[in-house]
Design an enzyme around this catalytic site. Structure first.
Site, PDB file in Angstrom:
ATOM      1  N   HIS A   6      22.550  99.920  17.493  1.00 10.52           N
ATOM      2  CA  HIS A   6      21.848 101.162  17.181  1.00 10.52           C
ATOM      3  C   HIS A   6      21.364 101.270  15.740  1.00 10.52           C
ATOM      4  CE1 HIS A   6      25.702 102.801  15.538  1.00 10.52           C
ATOM      5  NE2 HIS A   6      26.224 102.105  16.521  1.00 10.52           N
ATOM      6  N   ARG A   9      30.207 104.896  15.550  1.00  7.40           N
ATOM      7  CA  ARG A   9      29.829 106.260  15.170  1.00  7.40           C
ATOM      8  C   ARG A   9      28.826 106.263  14.020  1.00  7.40           C
ATOM      9  NH1 ARG A   9      32.015 110.499  12.214  1.00  7.40           N
ATOM     10  NH2 ARG A   9      33.621 109.125  11.356  1.00  7.40           N
ATOM     11  N   LYS A  10      28.298 105.094  13.673  1.00  5.54           N
ATOM     12  CA  LYS A  10      27.307 105.000  12.597  1.00  5.54           C
ATOM     13  C   LYS A  10      25.923 105.363  13.141  1.00  5.54           C
ATOM     14  CE  LYS A  10      29.894 101.405  10.136  1.00  5.54           C
ATOM     15  NZ  LYS A  10      29.879  99.995   9.658  1.00  5.54           N
ATOM     16  N   THR A  11      25.815 106.572  13.631  1.00 10.52           N
ATOM     17  CA  THR A  11      24.597 107.036  14.281  1.00 10.52           C
ATOM     18  C   THR A  11      23.788 107.913  13.328  1.00 10.52           C
ATOM     19  OG1 THR A  11      25.919 108.819  15.229  1.00 10.52           O
ATOM     20  CG2 THR A  11      25.516 106.902  16.622  1.00 10.52           C
TER      21      THR A  11
END
Length: 299
Positions: free
Chosen positions: A281, A143-145
């Site tokens: 990502h 979730r480190k987006t």
């Protein structure tokens, strides 16, 4: 190359609200006057989308690219399918429309496509690397987006062939060290979470030791994240826990924390069900695309 008839249509996953994000991108890029558009006018033109760079890449982000130009009254003809790999330089698509509209959408569409394809390319590379080591489990993102761009990045992970993990805080209950410390104990935190999360949400707990893992399993966690454990320690802990709880509890093991291409082999062990990493990502290399308007044949 996967045929169109058997390919997953990832665009069908997108929520109704995603098109408003594209409108916001366009509004951000041209908040007032379009001076360059004034220069080129509205003569009909054709532009080639070219996949460039120096590496084999995965195409990802077609729905977003299409929507940029749909909102500007242009048409896109694709010469590749979503998820196809290509070698540069590749004529990926042709875009037709008014000259100033092509240029209005150019940078927005290219920036998105470069990022989304970069995520998909890295995701495929990591998955292929893990499979090459014999790993049969799940490779997942995190979730480190980028705030405001999560939908595109998660979409890129799926096109690249990996699991997107939870999309947001509401998608799955994940209790990490701060949750545990704030509530007092793993058992207390799990009980409180179950009370409000009900039966429909999986519950994952981050643990830093075998003792904490035992407590989380005993309290009913569905997924045990063995955080920052590596090598023999990771294998030994996973073996002992599975032996101890065999036939008593059902759970999955997830390994996370500092997983990269350089140490993937020692982490890609089949005692672990899920490998989650932000390397697919965060700081990923973008894929170079350009949009070149073609000169009219009569010029």
């Amino acid at each position: 190359m996967t045929s169109a008839s058997t390919r997953d249509h990832f665009e069908h996953l997108l929520p109704p609200s995603w098109r408003t994000q594209v409108s916001a991108w366009l509004a951000e890029d041209t908040p007032s006057f379009d001076y360059g558009g004034f220069v080129v006018g509205e003569a009909p033109r054709e532009a080639f989308l070219l996949g460039k760079g120096k590496q084999t890449a995965v195409l990802a982000g077609k729905p977003f690219f299409d929507e940029v130009f749909t909102q500007l009254g242009c048409e896109v003809e694709w010469h590749m399918e979503e998820g196809d790999t290509f070698e540069p330089v590749k004529h990926v698509a042709t875009v037709r429309g008014k000259a100033r509209h092509l240029l209005l959408g150019e940078r927005v569409a290219l920036n998105m496509l470069a990022r989304c394809s970069g995520v998909a390319t890295k995701s495929k590379q990591i998955k292929d690397q893990a499979r090459g080591y014999g790993y049969k489990g799940i490779i997942a993102g995190t979730r480190k987006t980028t705030p405001g761009f999560r939908l595109v990045e998660k979409y890129g992970m799926l096109v690249g062939g990996i699991d997107a993990h939870r999309h947001d805080l509401s998608s799955m209950i994940m209790l990490k060290d701060n949750h545990i410390w704030s509530s007092g104990s793993i058992t207390t935190a799990i009980k409180q979470a179950r009370k409000v999360g009900g039966f429909s949400l999986l519950l994952e707990v981050e643990v830093g030791s075998e003792q904490e893992a035992n407590e989380a399993i005993d309290a009913g966690a569905d997924i045990i994240m063995l955080d920052n454990m590596e090598g023999d320690q990771l294998v030994d802990v996973a073996h002992r826990l599975r032996d101890k709880w065999y036939g008593k509890r059902k759970f999955l093991f997830e390994s996370s924390g500092n997983i990269t291409e350089n140490n993937l082999q020692e982490r890609a062990i089949n005692e672990i069900d899920i490998l989650s990493t932000s390397v697919v990502h965060q700081s990923v290399q973008h894929i170079d695309f350009s949009l070149k308007i073609q000169k009219p044949k009569d010029v």
